[in-house]
Write an enzyme that holds these catalytic residues in place. Structure first.
Site, mmCIF file in Angstrom:
data_model
loop_
_atom_site.group_PDB
_atom_site.id
_atom_site.type_symbol
_atom_site.label_atom_id
_atom_site.label_comp_id
_atom_site.label_asym_id
_atom_site.label_seq_id
_atom_site.Cartn_x
_atom_site.Cartn_y
_atom_site.Cartn_z
ATOM 1 N N THR A 49 -68.353 -35.145 -10.690
ATOM 2 C CA THR A 49 -67.883 -36.632 -9.652
ATOM 3 C C THR A 49 -68.871 -36.830 -8.560
ATOM 4 O O THR A 49 -68.823 -37.302 -7.610
ATOM 5 C CB THR A 49 -67.164 -35.865 -9.426
ATOM 6 O OG1 THR A 49 -65.778 -35.986 -10.731
ATOM 7 C CG2 THR A 49 -65.874 -37.483 -8.320
ATOM 8 N N ASP A 109 -65.980 -31.742 -2.981
ATOM 9 C CA ASP A 109 -66.272 -31.278 -4.240
ATOM 10 C C ASP A 109 -64.848 -31.810 -5.246
ATOM 11 O O ASP A 109 -64.461 -32.841 -5.214
ATOM 12 C CB ASP A 109 -65.813 -29.670 -4.395
ATOM 13 C CG ASP A 109 -66.604 -28.243 -5.249
ATOM 14 O OD1 ASP A 109 -66.908 -29.559 -5.904
ATOM 15 O OD2 ASP A 109 -67.088 -28.005 -4.909
ATOM 16 N N GLY A 123 -64.934 -24.381 -11.115
ATOM 17 C CA GLY A 123 -65.658 -23.896 -12.117
ATOM 18 C C GLY A 123 -66.316 -23.708 -13.380
ATOM 19 O O GLY A 123 -66.709 -23.282 -14.805
ATOM 20 N N GLY A 124 -65.636 -25.181 -13.831
ATOM 21 C CA GLY A 124 -66.239 -25.619 -15.355
ATOM 22 C C GLY A 124 -67.578 -25.572 -15.316
ATOM 23 O O GLY A 124 -68.583 -25.659 -15.835
ATOM 24 N N GLU A 131 -68.414 -22.480 -4.448
ATOM 25 C CA GLU A 131 -67.766 -23.543 -3.927
ATOM 26 C C GLU A 131 -67.034 -23.109 -3.544
ATOM 27 O O GLU A 131 -66.381 -24.005 -2.286
ATOM 28 C CB GLU A 131 -66.817 -23.848 -5.774
ATOM 29 C CG GLU A 131 -68.120 -24.726 -6.557
ATOM 30 C CD GLU A 131 -67.638 -25.471 -7.341
ATOM 31 O OE1 GLU A 131 -68.498 -25.910 -8.224
ATOM 32 O OE2 GLU A 131 -66.525 -25.128 -7.932
ATOM 33 N N LYS A 149 -57.622 -35.217 -14.081
ATOM 34 C CA LYS A 149 -57.224 -33.894 -14.398
ATOM 35 C C LYS A 149 -56.263 -33.646 -12.851
ATOM 36 O O LYS A 149 -55.811 -32.847 -13.127
ATOM 37 C CB LYS A 149 -58.597 -33.547 -12.544
ATOM 38 C CG LYS A 149 -60.009 -34.304 -13.124
ATOM 39 C CD LYS A 149 -60.185 -33.486 -13.528
ATOM 40 C CE LYS A 149 -61.988 -34.058 -13.453
ATOM 41 N NZ LYS A 149 -62.689 -33.771 -13.189
HETATM 42 C C1 5RP Z 1 -68.208 -26.846 -10.755
HETATM 43 C C2 5RP Z 1 -67.533 -27.502 -10.536
HETATM 44 C C3 5RP Z 1 -66.340 -28.963 -10.599
HETATM 45 O O1 5RP Z 1 -66.728 -29.273 -9.652
HETATM 46 C C4 5RP Z 1 -65.863 -29.309 -11.779
HETATM 47 O O2 5RP Z 1 -66.005 -28.818 -13.010
HETATM 48 C C5 5RP Z 1 -65.519 -30.586 -11.606
HETATM 49 O O3 5RP Z 1 -66.985 -31.266 -12.813
HETATM 50 P P1 5RP Z 1 -66.648 -33.135 -12.880
HETATM 51 O O4 5RP Z 1 -66.891 -33.780 -11.638
HETATM 52 O O5 5RP Z 1 -68.004 -33.061 -13.514
HETATM 53 O O6 5RP Z 1 -65.760 -33.139 -13.653
HETATM 54 O O7 5RP Z 1 -65.925 -26.840 -10.383
HETATM 55 O O8 5RP Z 1 -68.252 -25.393 -11.121
#
Ligand code: 5RP
Length: 274
Positions: A49, A109, A123-124, A131, A149
């Protein structure tokens, strides 16, 4: 909390719908919280994102360059984030090069899940330690989260809490997590190539620990028990418990003092002061 709800799409969303929602949320967040005329230090998170966020920042800077050609420094939350900054032609600044007395004006973020009180799971993408470093060094933390989300409580739809651990300690930490009631925590491994555990930018491992849906602060005020009895925790208590296990570098629960401000497209938006 100020809410900006719009209807979430029904049925399984297509890739285009998801990407559209991420982009819309990111552009709105940048329009509302990035200012090329006044800001000088800006945190940039990780994930897919935030790429739209950086695109929107670049567009705003092209339309409205900083006065007197002064630089805006973009502080990354890891390797991927730094690459995104560089590829957009923006000026990266390593977190440890920030002068001691400088706070980031804002940090942007993504998140994996966000609850009604704007607590987040992150943390995905395995970048949670940096972060959190960047988020807590910012005057304002803006979390860009599309409608998928948003959940009333954490661990409603997202299944686990990412935890960054020293490699040598991973088995011990896993054991402690089970004692806290985590249902089958797993060491995150590369799925495509069988090359062993995922390593973070610190060279640490990630444990993904499933727990029962977490209680919020409101639940606690209303008399619910988040002390871990029957494996039921509230966000803050569980975050502190996990963080205090020897070998844990950081836990992917962002709450309270992180000062989250959310831009959520097709869901809920709001603000929680630091
Ligand atoms: C990485 C994160 C990302 O911000 C979270 O996983 C969201 O990712 P995406 O925008 O691809 O859904 O915390 O450690």
């Amino acid at each position: 909390m100020s809410a900006t709800p719009t209807a979430a799409p029904t049925g399984a969303p297509s890739v285009d719908m998801v990407e559209g929602a991420k982009k819309k949320a990111a552009y709105r967040a940048i329009a509302e919280h990035f200012n090329s005329q006044t800001q000088q230090f800006v945190g940039i998170g990780s994930g897919s994102t935030i790429i739209y966020g950086v695109e929107a920042i670049k567009e705003q800077m092209e339309k409205n360059p900083p006065p007197n050609d002064r630089y805006i420094f973009f502080v990354p939350t890891g390797f991927q984030s730094r690459k995104v900054i560089e590829q957009a032609g923006l000026m990266p600044m390593a977190f440890d090069s920030l002068p001691e007395n400088v706070m980031l004006d804002v940090a942007f973020d993504g998140a994996d899940e966000v609850d009604d009180e704007l607590n987040c799971i992150k943390g995905g993408g395995a970048c949670l330690f940096q972060e959190k470093l960047v988020a807590t060094r910012a005057k304002k933390f803006v979390c860009i989260a599309d409608y998928r989300k948003n959940q009333a409580r954490l661990l409603n739809s997202w299944k686990y809490i990412p935890i960054e651990v020293a490699p040598i300690s991973h088995a011990t930490v896993m054991r402690q997590l089970k004692l806290l009631g985590s249902i089958n925590p797993v060491l995150r491994e590369h799925t495509l190539a069988k090359t062993g555990p995922v390593q973070t930018d610190q060279g640490f491992y990630i444990i993904d620990a499933p727990f029962k849906t977490l209680l919020s602060e409101e639940d606690i005020v209303n008399g619910k028990d988040g002390s871990g009895k029957d494996g039921v925790w509230d966000v803050a208590t569980l975050a502190h418990k996990i963080k205090s296990i020897t070998g844990v570098l950081e836990v992917g629960l962002f709450f309270g003092k992180t000062g989250t401000e959310i831009q959520a497209e097709g869901g809920q938006g709001g603000q929680k002061p630091v």
